[in-house]
Design a protein around this motif. Structure first.
Motif, short mmCIF file in Angstrom:
data_model
loop_
_atom_site.label_atom_id
_atom_site.label_comp_id
_atom_site.label_asym_id
_atom_site.label_seq_id
_atom_site.Cartn_x
_atom_site.Cartn_y
_atom_site.Cartn_z
N SER A 69 56.93 40.95 8.35
CA SER A 69 57.27 42.38 8.46
C SER A 69 56.47 43.20 7.47
CB SER A 69 58.76 42.58 8.20
OG SER A 69 59.10 43.94 8.25
N GLN A 70 55.95 44.32 7.94
CA GLN A 70 55.20 45.23 7.08
C GLN A 70 55.96 46.55 6.94
OE1 GLN A 70 50.89 44.31 8.78
NE2 GLN A 70 50.83 46.01 7.31
N HIS A 71 55.79 47.17 5.79
CA HIS A 71 56.42 48.47 5.56
C HIS A 71 55.56 49.28 4.60
CE1 HIS A 71 59.61 51.40 5.06
NE2 HIS A 71 59.33 51.38 3.77
N PRO A 72 55.31 50.55 4.86
CA PRO A 72 55.76 51.30 6.02
C PRO A 72 54.86 51.06 7.23
CG PRO A 72 54.49 52.71 4.59
CD PRO A 72 54.57 51.38 3.90
N SER A 73 55.31 51.42 8.39
CA SER A 73 54.49 51.28 9.58
C SER A 73 53.48 52.43 9.70
CB SER A 73 55.37 51.22 10.84
OG SER A 73 56.16 52.39 10.93
N ARG A 74 53.88 53.57 9.16
CA ARG A 74 52.96 54.72 9.15
C ARG A 74 53.13 55.44 7.82
NH1 ARG A 74 51.04 56.38 14.16
NH2 ARG A 74 51.97 55.32 15.94
N VAL A 75 52.02 55.88 7.27
CA VAL A 75 52.09 56.65 6.04
C VAL A 75 50.95 57.67 6.05
CG1 VAL A 75 50.79 54.87 4.78
CG2 VAL A 75 52.13 56.55 3.53
N ILE A 76 51.31 58.87 5.64
CA ILE A 76 50.33 59.95 5.50
C ILE A 76 50.35 60.39 4.04
CG2 ILE A 76 49.67 62.27 6.22
CD1 ILE A 76 51.21 61.75 8.84
N CYS A 77 49.20 60.48 3.44
CA CYS A 77 49.16 60.86 2.03
C CYS A 77 48.01 61.81 1.79
CB CYS A 77 49.03 59.62 1.14
SG CYS A 77 47.44 58.81 1.25
N LYS A 78 48.07 62.44 0.64
CA LYS A 78 47.00 63.35 0.24
C LYS A 78 45.88 62.58 -0.44
CE LYS A 78 49.96 67.42 -0.44
NZ LYS A 78 50.39 68.45 -1.42
N GLY A 85 51.99 40.78 10.75
CA GLY A 85 52.89 41.91 10.65
C GLY A 85 52.54 42.94 11.72
N GLU A 86 53.40 43.95 11.79
CA GLU A 86 53.23 44.97 12.82
C GLU A 86 52.08 45.92 12.52
OE1 GLU A 86 57.67 44.71 11.72
OE2 GLU A 86 55.72 44.61 10.72
N GLY A 87 51.60 45.88 11.30
CA GLY A 87 50.52 46.77 10.91
C GLY A 87 51.05 48.05 10.27
N SER A 88 50.21 48.64 9.43
CA SER A 88 50.55 49.90 8.77
C SER A 88 49.39 50.86 8.98
CB SER A 88 50.77 49.68 7.27
OG SER A 88 51.83 48.78 7.03
N ARG A 89 49.70 51.98 9.58
CA ARG A 89 48.64 52.98 9.82
C ARG A 89 48.63 53.98 8.69
NH1 ARG A 89 45.35 53.67 13.50
NH2 ARG A 89 46.45 52.37 15.01
N LEU A 90 47.53 54.01 7.98
CA LEU A 90 47.37 54.92 6.85
C LEU A 90 46.47 56.08 7.26
CD1 LEU A 90 47.48 55.79 3.85
CD2 LEU A 90 45.53 54.25 3.45
N THR A 91 46.97 57.28 7.02
CA THR A 91 46.18 58.49 7.25
C THR A 91 46.09 59.25 5.95
OG1 THR A 91 46.97 58.65 9.53
CG2 THR A 91 45.96 60.61 8.58
N VAL A 92 44.87 59.46 5.47
CA VAL A 92 44.65 60.18 4.23
C VAL A 92 44.10 61.56 4.57
CG1 VAL A 92 43.56 60.16 1.97
CG2 VAL A 92 44.15 57.99 3.09
#
Lengths: 113, 120
Positions: free
Chosen positions: B5-14, B112-119
């Motif tokens: 399991s991965q966490h978070p699945s989606r994250v948006i950061c500056k 894991g399900e993967g984590s999508r990172l958007t910067v």
């Protein structure tokens, strides 16, 4: 080093068509071979595997045979369904890469109703 | 089968902030975990191999100081993207191995399900 080459996509077929996705590999020793599937928006899942020459992996109607003489592990299915639409990755583990898993570039499969 | 399991699945950061992604093996112990990065419509690129209780082994071209990996226990590995920039935006996937009795290098990997990172 070890490598995996699979046919480029996208591959588009009609429902109930026969599917072949080619995969060849380069490796020293005796790697294990895998097919992974990635459905839209999801992580990778193991579809099938083979750990030695002439082994046939099978799952969900898909099959692949470990051919050492041709260094191939082609994925086949006799009758595809719309639900098979996904990206398929051929991979190997072992050989000179030890515990690393080496992936092919992936083949996107789309099935038309 | 084994669950990762991965966490978070989606994250948006500056831009300039750091982001931590966790990877847990839920029903087995994983002495080795792998971190991959997947670009759109491309294959998975191995970033590093994470070994419990020791330093991670990074692939050529992957910045160690940029992508910090910690494998503090047999069930948890973390990837921290430090001072993230838009070019770090990607899909990060972890995986762990369960030995199949023939040696760890023949065991399948569970992802894991993967984590999508958007910067931004």
């Amino acid at each position: 080093g070890d490598s995996v080459t699979q046919m480029e996509g996208p591959v588009t077929l009609s429902e109930e068509a026969f599917l072949t996705i080619n995969c060849t590999y380069t490796a020293t020793g005796y790697p294990s071979l895998f097919w992974y599937v990635q459905y839209p928006g999801e992580g990778l899942q193991l579809l099938l595997k083979a750990t030695k020459a002439d082994d046939k992996g099978s799952n969900k109607g898909f099959e692949a045979t470990y051919r050492k003489e041709t260094t191939s592990f082609h994925l086949e299915k006799g009758s595809v369904q719309v639900s098979d639409s996904a990206v398929y990755f051929c991979a190997l583990r072992g050989g000179s890469s030890a515990s690393k898993i080496i992936f092919g570039s992936g083949t996107r499969l789309s099935i038309r109703p | 089968g084994a669950v990762v399991s991965q966490h978070p699945s989606r994250v948006i950061c500056k831009s300039g902030t750091s982001v931590k992604i966790e990877c847990r093996s839920l029903d087995f112990q994983a002495t080795t975990m792998f971190w991959y990065r997947q670009f759109p419509k491309q294959s998975l690129m191995l970033m590093a191999t994470s070994n419990e209780g020791s330093k991670a082994t990074y692939e050529q071209g992957v910045e160690k100081d940029k992508f910090l990996i910690n494998h503090a226990s047999l069930t948890l590995s973390t990837l921290t993207v430090t001072s993230a920039h838009p070019e770090d935006s990607s899909f990060y996937i972890c995986s762990a191995s369960v030995a199949n009795g023939q040696g760890a290098n023949t065991g399948e990997l569970f992802f894991g399900e993967g984590s999508r990172l958007t910067v931004l």
